[in-house]
Enzyme design. Sequence first.
Site, PDB file in Angstrom:
ATOM      1  N   ARG A  52       0.799  -1.219   0.000  1.00  0.00           N
ATOM      2  CA  ARG A  52       0.000   0.000   0.000  1.00  0.00           C
ATOM      3  C   ARG A  52       0.841   1.282   0.000  1.00  0.00           C
ATOM      4  O   ARG A  52       0.603   2.190  -0.803  1.00  0.00           O
ATOM      5  CB  ARG A  52      -0.922   0.040   1.234  1.00  0.00           C
ATOM      6  CG  ARG A  52      -2.186  -0.754   1.086  1.00  0.00           C
ATOM      7  CD  ARG A  52      -2.597  -1.315   2.417  1.00  0.00           C
ATOM      8  NE  ARG A  52      -1.624  -2.320   2.808  1.00  0.00           N
ATOM      9  CZ  ARG A  52      -1.695  -3.604   2.421  1.00  0.00           C
ATOM     10  NH1 ARG A  52      -2.709  -4.004   1.711  1.00  0.00           N
ATOM     11  NH2 ARG A  52      -0.749  -4.486   2.741  1.00  0.00           N
ATOM     12  N   THR A  53       1.788   1.357   0.900  1.00  0.00           N
ATOM     13  CA  THR A  53       2.470   2.644   1.080  1.00  0.00           C
ATOM     14  C   THR A  53       3.269   3.010  -0.164  1.00  0.00           C
ATOM     15  O   THR A  53       3.153   4.121  -0.690  1.00  0.00           O
ATOM     16  CB  THR A  53       3.386   2.578   2.320  1.00  0.00           C
ATOM     17  OG1 THR A  53       2.625   2.074   3.409  1.00  0.00           O
ATOM     18  CG2 THR A  53       3.933   3.944   2.667  1.00  0.00           C
ATOM     19  N   LYS A  82      26.241  -3.964  -0.437  1.00  0.00           N
ATOM     20  CA  LYS A  82      27.706  -3.826  -0.364  1.00  0.00           C
ATOM     21  C   LYS A  82      28.140  -3.118   0.911  1.00  0.00           C
ATOM     22  O   LYS A  82      29.320  -2.880   1.124  1.00  0.00           O
ATOM     23  CB  LYS A  82      28.217  -3.035  -1.581  1.00  0.00           C
ATOM     24  CG  LYS A  82      27.839  -3.631  -2.916  1.00  0.00           C
ATOM     25  CD  LYS A  82      28.237  -2.673  -4.045  1.00  0.00           C
ATOM     26  CE  LYS A  82      27.242  -2.736  -5.189  1.00  0.00           C
ATOM     27  NZ  LYS A  82      27.345  -1.575  -6.077  1.00  0.00           N
ATOM     28  N   ARG A 103      11.215   3.826   3.613  1.00  0.00           N
ATOM     29  CA  ARG A 103      10.842   2.846   4.650  1.00  0.00           C
ATOM     30  C   ARG A 103      12.115   2.145   5.087  1.00  0.00           C
ATOM     31  O   ARG A 103      12.859   1.609   4.259  1.00  0.00           O
ATOM     32  CB  ARG A 103       9.825   1.834   4.124  1.00  0.00           C
ATOM     33  CG  ARG A 103       9.536   0.726   5.138  1.00  0.00           C
ATOM     34  CD  ARG A 103       8.318  -0.083   4.782  1.00  0.00           C
ATOM     35  NE  ARG A 103       7.101   0.670   5.032  1.00  0.00           N
ATOM     36  CZ  ARG A 103       5.876   0.163   4.913  1.00  0.00           C
ATOM     37  NH1 ARG A 103       5.711  -1.105   4.572  1.00  0.00           N
ATOM     38  NH2 ARG A 103       4.810   0.898   5.158  1.00  0.00           N
ATOM     39  N   HIS A 131       4.777   5.841  11.475  1.00  0.00           N
ATOM     40  CA  HIS A 131       4.311   5.748  10.076  1.00  0.00           C
ATOM     41  C   HIS A 131       3.330   6.920   9.893  1.00  0.00           C
ATOM     42  O   HIS A 131       2.117   6.734   9.847  1.00  0.00           O
ATOM     43  CB  HIS A 131       3.636   4.391   9.889  1.00  0.00           C
ATOM     44  CG  HIS A 131       3.386   3.995   8.468  1.00  0.00           C
ATOM     45  ND1 HIS A 131       3.601   4.827   7.387  1.00  0.00           N
ATOM     46  CD2 HIS A 131       2.921   2.821   7.949  1.00  0.00           C
ATOM     47  CE1 HIS A 131       3.275   4.183   6.280  1.00  0.00           C
ATOM     48  NE2 HIS A 131       2.867   2.977   6.583  1.00  0.00           N
TER      49      HIS A 131
HETATM   50  N1   CP Z   1      -0.388  -0.050   5.793  1.00  0.00           N
HETATM   51  C1   CP Z   1       0.838  -0.304   5.298  1.00  0.00           C
HETATM   52  O1   CP Z   1       1.844   0.307   5.691  1.00  0.00           O
HETATM   53  O2   CP Z   1       0.847  -1.277   4.334  1.00  0.00           O
HETATM   54  P1   CP Z   1       2.125  -1.728   3.511  1.00  0.00           P
HETATM   55  O3   CP Z   1       3.095  -2.375   4.483  1.00  0.00           O
HETATM   56  O4   CP Z   1       1.620  -2.698   2.477  1.00  0.00           O
HETATM   57  O5   CP Z   1       2.765  -0.511   2.903  1.00  0.00           O
END
Ligand code: CP
Length: 303
Positions: A52-53, A82, A103, A131
């Site tokens: 999703r993100t 590396k 991320r 998040h």
């Molecule tokens: N909600 C969420 O962060 O989903 P993903 O891990 O699929 O990005």
Amino acid sequence: MEKKLMHLFEAQQFDLNTIDALFSLATSLEENPQPVLRGKIMATLFYEPSTRTRLSFESAMLRLGGDVISTENALSVSSAVKGEPLEDTIRIVSMYADVIVLRYFESNIAERLLPIASVPIINAGDGAGQHPSQALLDLYTIHRELGRIDDITVVMVGDPKHSRSVHSLAYLLGKYKNIIINFVAPEELQIADDLLTYLDGHGVQYTKTHDLTAAIGEADVVYRNRLQKERFESETLYEKYKEMYLIDVPMASRMKQGAILMDPLPRIGGITTEVDVLPQAVYFKQARYGLLIRMALLAHMLA
Ligand code: CP
């Protein structure tokens, strides 16, 4: 007055005026998307898996007329293999992109990256930390589906200890009035004291329990989150609790009239597919609202 965000590392950065402005922008972009980011490039650097993100950020950028460069599995296909440190990767990618969506598998990335950041960085999940764009889309979902954010009771069930989505949403809810949060989890997975101290300082009432059956009927919002297996100290602990909070039709039917069931997804062992058709199930809408919110966020930070 709306405050322009340079970077987004944690949910506490949002103030109410900025949230309102982002919600208005998200709603207007839903009705009338504009190519306001033509000529801009977004880099997505993901050291942990995502559906999703990453894809909603990329879709948001493309829908706004911008372009995308992407490393979806940075731990195995970027020069991290590396041994390149994150700081150097950010320095390099900043020369190629106008914004970086990152991320990472460790928390507190702001401390490491703020001193070297030369383009906006959006934290798309840092370990068990935060998040913030997820929290914003969660809040937008509450706003759209309930029509209010003040005066609500939220049950957060699953893994409050490890869930960065829970942490960020709790920080954001701390900005609203008459909020009650009930954290539902076994003691080993309960919310950390530092977040409770923040809630104390922001007038949020909270309780902790392991009993979902008793708590669910009080909620305006049930926020289910999966047990974060990848952050557990032992497989045994995960196996012990992995099916503790299954939300099936009988459990969902205990929710009060008009309450909503949210989940940042994936639902992994948490919500049965029969629940999907119930009126309280808004978790797929929530994922779509994520696209609108990320369009608004990118337009706000870059346009
Ligand atoms: N909600 C969420 O962060 O989903 P993903 O891990 O699929 O990005």
